[in-house]
Scaffold this motif. Structure first.
Motif, PDB file in Angstrom:
ATOM      1  N   PHE A 194       0.827  -1.213   0.000  1.00 46.27           N
ATOM      2  CA  PHE A 194       0.000   0.000   0.000  1.00 46.27           C
ATOM      3  C   PHE A 194       0.858   1.258   0.000  1.00 46.27           C
ATOM      4  CE2 PHE A 194      -2.136   3.476   2.213  1.00 46.27           C
ATOM      5  CZ  PHE A 194      -3.310   3.580   1.471  1.00 46.27           C
ATOM      6  N   LEU A 204       0.948   3.826  -2.946  1.00 48.94           N
ATOM      7  CA  LEU A 204       0.477   5.160  -2.580  1.00 48.94           C
ATOM      8  C   LEU A 204       1.377   6.228  -3.174  1.00 48.94           C
ATOM      9  CD1 LEU A 204      -1.374   7.011  -0.834  1.00 48.94           C
ATOM     10  CD2 LEU A 204       0.281   6.688   1.023  1.00 48.94           C
ATOM     11  N   TRP A 237      -3.656   6.864  -3.704  1.00 52.46           N
ATOM     12  CA  TRP A 237      -4.260   6.064  -2.642  1.00 52.46           C
ATOM     13  C   TRP A 237      -5.411   5.174  -3.120  1.00 52.46           C
ATOM     14  CZ3 TRP A 237      -9.339   6.313  -1.054  1.00 52.46           C
ATOM     15  CH2 TRP A 237     -10.099   7.402  -1.482  1.00 52.46           C
ATOM     16  N   ARG A 238      -6.108   5.585  -4.188  1.00 59.02           N
ATOM     17  CA  ARG A 238      -7.238   4.787  -4.655  1.00 59.02           C
ATOM     18  C   ARG A 238      -6.782   3.432  -5.195  1.00 59.02           C
ATOM     19  NH1 ARG A 238      -8.424  10.093  -5.966  1.00 59.02           N
ATOM     20  NH2 ARG A 238     -10.480  10.883  -5.318  1.00 59.02           N
ATOM     21  N   LEU A 279      -5.264   1.323  -2.370  1.00 57.19           N
ATOM     22  CA  LEU A 279      -6.302   0.696  -1.554  1.00 57.19           C
ATOM     23  C   LEU A 279      -6.968  -0.452  -2.298  1.00 57.19           C
ATOM     24  CD1 LEU A 279      -8.008   0.709   1.019  1.00 57.19           C
ATOM     25  CD2 LEU A 279      -9.547   2.353  -0.094  1.00 57.19           C
ATOM     26  N   VAL A 297      -6.984  -4.386  -1.028  1.00 60.13           N
ATOM     27  CA  VAL A 297      -8.313  -4.931  -0.713  1.00 60.13           C
ATOM     28  C   VAL A 297      -8.584  -6.191  -1.525  1.00 60.13           C
ATOM     29  CG1 VAL A 297     -10.788  -4.547  -0.964  1.00 60.13           C
ATOM     30  CG2 VAL A 297      -9.366  -2.806   0.113  1.00 60.13           C
ATOM     31  N   TRP A 353     -14.613  -4.277  -7.151  1.00 63.01           N
ATOM     32  CA  TRP A 353     -13.967  -3.007  -6.798  1.00 63.01           C
ATOM     33  C   TRP A 353     -14.196  -1.978  -7.901  1.00 63.01           C
ATOM     34  CZ3 TRP A 353     -11.500  -0.211  -3.125  1.00 63.01           C
ATOM     35  CH2 TRP A 353     -10.759   0.898  -3.550  1.00 63.01           C
TER      36      TRP A 353
END
Length: 222
Positions: A77, A81, A86-87, A90, A94, A205
């Motif tokens: 992450f 990042l 960040w999207r 993440l 996930v 997602w």
């Protein structure tokens, strides 16, 4: 391709169903037809041993632990990042984590017991806690590599991730057979399960991200 979305096949639902079907089919087939388990493969790999190989196998034995998986995903992450935002960072962690967890469903449904160590010439102190099929270690490795490949936008970057990732997955597959806690079918099923799990949650997602982040973008513009 929207900034928050992962690169997935156009017909990702079809691929997900096919890969999960193959995962379950291999698991039940190997359970009912012992020859498909490739049990002798593990014994053959175990015979080629050394203290150095022991250390590698025992180190890789830890990557299925929840705390280790958590640390790996945090590192992924942070790196993503910085380079992807960040999207996507993440989304990657996930879908990797959720894709890995799908192995619990497959293990429960197939319910394949662990192989015995009777045929091994070199025993290591490894105590597996769950059922045999598929290998959770391989599921995580395959899920991680698949998710990272979905982040890559360029062909060169994706090729590098897939080549290095494939070597990593093969190394994890070898380690599970080396320590004698899995059948050959378990590690093959682990690859199928890992890719299928990530495809499933990457598709979900993208569906969620296209709505959530698009709506946020419109509010900011207003």
């Amino acid at each position: 391709m929207k900034p928050a979305q992962l690169r997935i096949p156009r017909h990702w639902i079809v691929w997900t169903v096919v890969l999960f079907a193959l995962t379950f089919a291999l698991g039940f087939a190997a359970k009912w037809i012992p020859a498909l388990r490739m049990e002798s493969l593990g014994a053959s790999i175990n015979r080629v041993n050394s203290p150095f190989l022991d250390k590698i196998a025992l180190l890789l034995d830890k990557i299925d632990q929840v705390t280790v998986v958590g640390v790996i995903l945090v590192i992924v992450f942070i790196i993503l990042l910085l380079v992807k935002g960040w999207r996507l960072a993440l989304g990657t962690v996930v879908v990797t984590g959720l894709g890995w967890i799908t192995t619990l469903v497959v293990k429960t449904v197939v319910a394949e017991p662990r192989p015995t160590t009777a045929g091994l010439t070199h025993l290591l102190h490894v105590n597996p806690a769950t059922l045999s099929y598929p290998s959770g270690h391989v599921v995580f490795a395959a899920a991680l590599v698949t998710a990272l490949a979905m982040v890559c936008r360029g062909t060169l970057a994706r090729t590098i991730v897939l080549v290095v990732g494939a070597l990593f997955v093969l190394l994890v597959m070898w380690s599970r057979l080396y320590v004698g806690v899995h059948y050959g079918s378990d590690v093959v099923g682990g690859v199928l399960n890992g890719v299928a799990g990530v495809l499933l949650f990457a598709g979900l997602w993208n569906l969620v991200a296209s709505r959530v982040f698009a709506g946020r973008g419109r509010r900011v513009a207003a």
